[in-house]
Enzyme design. Structure first.
Site, PDB file in Angstrom:
ATOM      1  N   ARG A  54       0.868  -1.170   0.000  1.00 39.66           N
ATOM      2  CA  ARG A  54       0.000   0.000   0.000  1.00 39.66           C
ATOM      3  C   ARG A  54       0.912   1.230   0.000  1.00 39.66           C
ATOM      4  O   ARG A  54       1.501   1.582   1.026  1.00 39.66           O
ATOM      5  CB  ARG A  54      -0.903   0.009   1.231  1.00 39.66           C
ATOM      6  CG  ARG A  54      -1.939  -1.105   1.223  1.00 39.66           C
ATOM      7  CD  ARG A  54      -2.853  -1.007   2.427  1.00 39.66           C
ATOM      8  NE  ARG A  54      -3.887  -2.031   2.414  1.00 39.66           N
ATOM      9  CZ  ARG A  54      -4.819  -2.159   3.343  1.00 39.66           C
ATOM     10  NH1 ARG A  54      -4.849  -1.318   4.371  1.00 39.66           N
ATOM     11  NH2 ARG A  54      -5.727  -3.107   3.257  1.00 39.66           N
ATOM     12  N   LEU A  80      -5.239  -7.942   3.118  1.00 41.53           N
ATOM     13  CA  LEU A  80      -4.904  -9.135   3.895  1.00 41.53           C
ATOM     14  C   LEU A  80      -6.131  -9.810   4.486  1.00 41.53           C
ATOM     15  O   LEU A  80      -6.119 -11.021   4.749  1.00 41.53           O
ATOM     16  CB  LEU A  80      -3.930  -8.777   5.017  1.00 41.53           C
ATOM     17  CG  LEU A  80      -2.529  -8.322   4.611  1.00 41.53           C
ATOM     18  CD1 LEU A  80      -1.692  -8.031   5.852  1.00 41.53           C
ATOM     19  CD2 LEU A  80      -1.859  -9.369   3.750  1.00 41.53           C
ATOM     20  N   THR A  99       5.724 -10.008   4.169  1.00 39.99           N
ATOM     21  CA  THR A  99       6.485  -9.119   5.061  1.00 39.99           C
ATOM     22  C   THR A  99       5.568  -8.058   5.659  1.00 39.99           C
ATOM     23  O   THR A  99       6.009  -6.948   5.942  1.00 39.99           O
ATOM     24  CB  THR A  99       7.625  -8.431   4.292  1.00 39.99           C
ATOM     25  OG1 THR A  99       7.055  -7.580   3.272  1.00 39.99           O
ATOM     26  CG2 THR A  99       8.541  -9.437   3.642  1.00 39.99           C
ATOM     27  N   LYS A 179       3.907 -11.219  17.217  1.00 34.86           N
ATOM     28  CA  LYS A 179       4.782 -12.027  16.376  1.00 34.86           C
ATOM     29  C   LYS A 179       4.721 -13.509  16.762  1.00 34.86           C
ATOM     30  O   LYS A 179       4.706 -14.390  15.900  1.00 34.86           O
ATOM     31  CB  LYS A 179       6.220 -11.522  16.485  1.00 34.86           C
ATOM     32  CG  LYS A 179       6.480 -10.230  15.725  1.00 34.86           C
ATOM     33  CD  LYS A 179       6.251 -10.431  14.244  1.00 34.86           C
ATOM     34  CE  LYS A 179       6.530  -9.174  13.457  1.00 34.86           C
ATOM     35  NZ  LYS A 179       6.244  -9.348  12.014  1.00 34.86           N
ATOM     36  N   PRO A 202      14.208 -12.304  11.867  1.00 28.59           N
ATOM     37  CA  PRO A 202      15.294 -11.330  11.947  1.00 28.59           C
ATOM     38  C   PRO A 202      15.322 -10.598  13.279  1.00 28.59           C
ATOM     39  O   PRO A 202      14.295 -10.432  13.943  1.00 28.59           O
ATOM     40  CB  PRO A 202      14.983 -10.360  10.804  1.00 28.59           C
ATOM     41  CG  PRO A 202      13.499 -10.427  10.656  1.00 28.59           C
ATOM     42  CD  PRO A 202      13.098 -11.831  11.040  1.00 28.59           C
TER      43      PRO A 202
END
Length: 315
Positions: A54, A80, A99, A179, A202
């Site tokens: 976006r 999504l 991501t 997460k 990461p």
């Protein structure tokens, strides 16, 4: 000058020669530090890329100005929470990179983010499983691994480790909570659907944006309210994190989770680094300067051929 400008010399991107059998991939998410670098990396390697970022008009123009973008980059819209739009976006793609939630700003999460990210990621997994996609590479975070009071500091944190959900809730650590919940839900559905999924976890992602400002250590610290136990502060350069994602897609032997980081910094070292880089800035009082960093392992991702050139340059 930020820390990464002093470590890396920017090299203009080079166009990759046209080859037969070029793969088609889709990169989902928003306009993030990692996402834009991933698009650049894929274009450099000759991929046809469909991007569902976006973006503003200016950001879209900047993406289309990348070498190879005019011929091999398609910008499209996908929601999504709209399964149908995801299936359409993935049509004809061999691989998908999700991501959506930038791991470099997890300190800015709100309590409401967990439900949104879990539902969106589950839609991604479902859409991949019911399309031509051969492998999904999901961006999670080291934050989904390190928050656990029952873990001794001397224990090596590797791909088997998970953050404790109750600890995250009690400390109102909405980023790590989100997460962890999202990755666990994704693994459960991926296994049920027999989808080939690889996850990159990461550390804090730092480095220059493809266009615009640099995400450096102090930029990140402005939003941090608390460090994990024993002062864990690990980071990775965005260029390496993007490369790790591409290797996770390309390597047939890639499987499971991969911790991606370059350096772990103790609180004492972190304070020294802030003073060196930003001598006029006030050191946050939350840093006690006596933290002992956890031991992390990135040996698994090195087996994919990853090297971290900056790892020796901050010691």
């Amino acid at each position: 000058m930020g820390v990464w400008e002093s470590l890396r010399i920017e090299v203009p991107a080079k166009e990759v020669a046209s080859t037969g059998g070029r793969k088609h991939v889709c990169v989902t998410g928003n306009w993030s530090l990692l996402g834009s670098w991933l698009v650049r990396n894929l274009l450099e390697k000759g991929y046809n890329v469909r991007c569902t970022f976006r973006t503003t008009v200016d950001e879209a123009a900047a993406l289309m100005a990348l070498p190879g973008a005019e011929q091999r980059l398609e910008l499209t819209q996908a929601d999504l929470l709209d399964y149908g739009s995801l299936v359409e976006a993935f049509m004809g793609c061999d691989g998908v990179f999700h991501t959506s939630s930038p791991s470099d700003v997890i300190s800015n999460y709100s309590p409401e983010m967990a439900d949104f990210e879990v539902r969106g990621t589950l839609n991604i997994v479902e859409a991949c499983a019911n399309s031509s996609v051969k492998r999904l590479v999901l961006t999670s975070s080291l934050a989904a691994m390190v928050w656990d009071q029952q873990r001794h500091a001397e224990k090596v944190i590797d791909e088997k480790c998970w953050s404790n959900l109750e600890l995250c809730r009690s400390k109102k650590l909405w980023g790590p909570l989100t997460k962890t919940m999202t990755e666990k839900a994704a693994w459960s559905l991926a296994r049920d659907k027999e989808l080939d999924m690889v996850v990159i976890n990461p550390a804090i992602v730092l480095g220059p944006r493809v266009f615009g400002t640099t995400q450096n250590i102090f930029t990140y610290l402005k939003g941090v309210t608390e460090l994990p136990q024993s002062g864990l502060f690990a980071y990775a350069h965005v260029e390496d994190v993007a490369e790790a994602h591409v290797r996770a897609l390309e390597a047939t032997e890639a499987t499971g989770r991969y911790i991606c980081y370059e350096t772990v910094v103790s609180e004492e070292k972190l304070v020294e680094l802030i003073r060196k880089l930003y001598p006029d800035s006030k050191i946050p009082s939350r840093f006690s300067k006596n933290g002992v960093p956890h031991v992390l392992s990135n040996e698994k991702i090195k087996k994919l051929g990853m090297v971290f050139p900056a790892q020796q340059k901050l010691h």
